[in-house]
Design an enzyme around this catalytic site. Structure first.
Site, PDB file in Angstrom:
ATOM      1  CE  LYS A  80      -4.530   0.834   0.428  1.00 48.19           C
ATOM      2  NZ  LYS A  80      -5.661   0.079  -0.087  1.00 48.19           N
ATOM      3  N   GLY A 178     -20.664   6.307   5.608  1.00 48.37           N
ATOM      4  CA  GLY A 178     -19.739   6.715   4.552  1.00 48.37           C
ATOM      5  C   GLY A 178     -20.362   6.522   3.188  1.00 48.37           C
ATOM      6  N   GLY A 180     -19.111   7.533   0.083  1.00 46.71           N
ATOM      7  CA  GLY A 180     -18.157   7.893  -0.964  1.00 46.71           C
ATOM      8  C   GLY A 180     -18.340   7.006  -2.175  1.00 46.71           C
ATOM      9  CG  ASN A 181     -15.276   6.972  -5.163  1.00 47.83           C
ATOM     10  OD1 ASN A 181     -15.965   7.731  -5.837  1.00 47.83           O
ATOM     11  ND2 ASN A 181     -14.017   7.233  -4.854  1.00 47.83           N
ATOM     12  CB  VAL A 182     -17.287   1.652  -1.783  1.00 44.89           C
ATOM     13  CG1 VAL A 182     -17.910   0.263  -1.657  1.00 44.89           C
ATOM     14  CG2 VAL A 182     -15.936   1.550  -2.462  1.00 44.89           C
TER      15      VAL A 182
END
Ligand code: NAI
Length: 367
Positions: A80, A178, A180-182
């Site tokens: 990462k 959350g 966001g994108n997911v």
């Protein structure tokens, strides 16, 4: 700042620090274990409070990529990258090109991609400096988050089936943390399946907008863990299951996209003791990794093949849930055991292979 004595250090093979004065890049890349193959893992761009927080994050994230690849049957190791800074103000072509040069200097030991705070266009910039970039918008597999969200939806169904004996989400209450994108895509997909959704995001405007779009209720980001629901889906940052949230959770299942949901392994054991079914994060959220990894297969990226591979998440989770019940161990312990067994088996094969080589080489030398 301690590296080897950091609580997050787990025999990582390499930890590299990169600095580029012209672009302001300050990045850390960690490779955890490359027994199964070169390390693959995205690049997070986050305004860490200090370098120690960034180091701890990259060490934890790299380790979970090792386990994720092993559980998804991918021939890759775990790595990462983190960039220290605020993407809203510091994002630039020069910065991502500097990241690309940093990745290139690792000569293929690590492939990067997008993560929280980065996007496929950033990977296009990095990719002008190195081929070791996955998920580009041009010539790559693009944004992995739709595939991650799809995998999480399948994982939620596996958990619902295990807990309630059916996988119909109609009427089930799901609290999504959350958007966001997911998390945003997951909330939409869950609503389409007839689930009753409660959402929260640090960005209250986004939460209100998505809630209106899908007919969900939205609550403050500090309230979402305590919402009474069948399923709590963490799709923000890691460490959400800790001593404080454990006392507030009011759900049967924890299943979401966020990496490193358990603050410490003992929090997984506490979920198990409370009878809450936990879908291990690195198993349920493997869709994105599976998707970008297809780029490295002979013949290149193929979305149908990626989706077929993502479908295996359901069976893998079901096996973990069943073993957890049979062995009386928490689901995260079972997942860790299986991942470590796979890595150990591969290491043994490599050792046996090189053991065979030695006598052959010796014979060649005397012969
Ligand atoms: P993102 O950056 O697009 O979205 C994260 C969202 O969470 C943001 O909207 C942010 O405002 C919100 N948020 C942060 N802290 C919060 C809090 N305490 N309460 C409520 N909302 C909060 O990130 P993305 O891509 O959606 O990823 C979400 C999680 O899933 C991350 O942990 C990531 O590492 C993990 N993941 C993502 C994959 C992908 O394909 N994008 C693949 C596998 C894991």
């Amino acid at each position: 700042m301690d590296v080897f004595s950091s609580p997050a250090f787990d025999d990582h093979e390499q930890v590299l620090f990169f600095y580029d004065r012209p672009s302001g890049l300050r990045a850390i890349i960690a490779l955890h274990d490359t027994t199964l193959g070169p390390a693959v893992g995205g690049c997070r761009f986050w305004p860490y409070a200090d370098d120690a927080e960034a180091l701890s994050d990259v060490l934890r994230l790299a380790k979970s990529m090792t386990y994720k690849a092993a559980m998804a049957d991918l021939p890759f190791g775990g790595g990462k990258a983190v960039i220290i800074g605020d993407p809203k103000v510091a994002r630039s072509e020069a910065l991502f090109r500097a990241l690309g040069r940093a990745v290139h200097s690792m000569a293929g030991a690590y492939y990067t991609g997008e993560d929280v705070g980065t996007c496929p266009a950033d990977m296009d910039w990095a990719g002008t400096e190195t081929p070791y970039v996955l998920g580009r918008s041009q010539g790559g597999s693009g944004d992995p988050s739709p595939v991650t969200a799809h995998g999480v939806l399948l994982g939620i169904k596996a958990a619902v089936r295990h807990r309630f004996g059916h996988d119909d989400l109609q009427g089930l209450r799901v609290a999504v943390q959350g958007l966001g994108n997911v998390g945003g895509k997951l909330a939409v997909a869950l609503a389409q399946e007839g689930a009753q959704i409660v959402v929260a995001d640090l960005d209250a405007e986004r939460a209100a907008r998505i809630a209106e779009q899908i007919g969900a209720r939205h609550v403050g980001s500090d309230e979402i863990v305590a919402v009474d629901a069948e399923i709590f889906a963490p799709c923000a940052l890691g460490g959400v299951i800790d001593d404080a949230t454990l006392t507030r959770l009011s759900c049967d299942i924890v299943a979401g996209a966020a990496n490193n949901q358990l603050r410490e392994p003992r929090h997984g054991a506490a979920l198990h003791a409370r009878g809450i079914l936990y879908a291990p994060d690195y198993v349920i959220n493997a869709g994105g990794l599976i998707n970008i990894a297809q780029e490295l297969r002979p013949g290149g990226y193929d979305r149908d093949r990626a989706l077929a591979h993502v479908a295996t998440i359901e069976a893998t989770l079901t096996e973990i849930f069943e073993r957890s019940e049979q062995e009386g161990l928490a689901t995260h312990q079972i997942a860790d055991e299986v991942a470590l067994e796979r890595i150990a088996a591969s290491r043994q094969q490599c050792e046996a292979f090189s053991g065979d080589l030695e006598p052959a080489r010796a014979r060649a030398m005397v012969g």
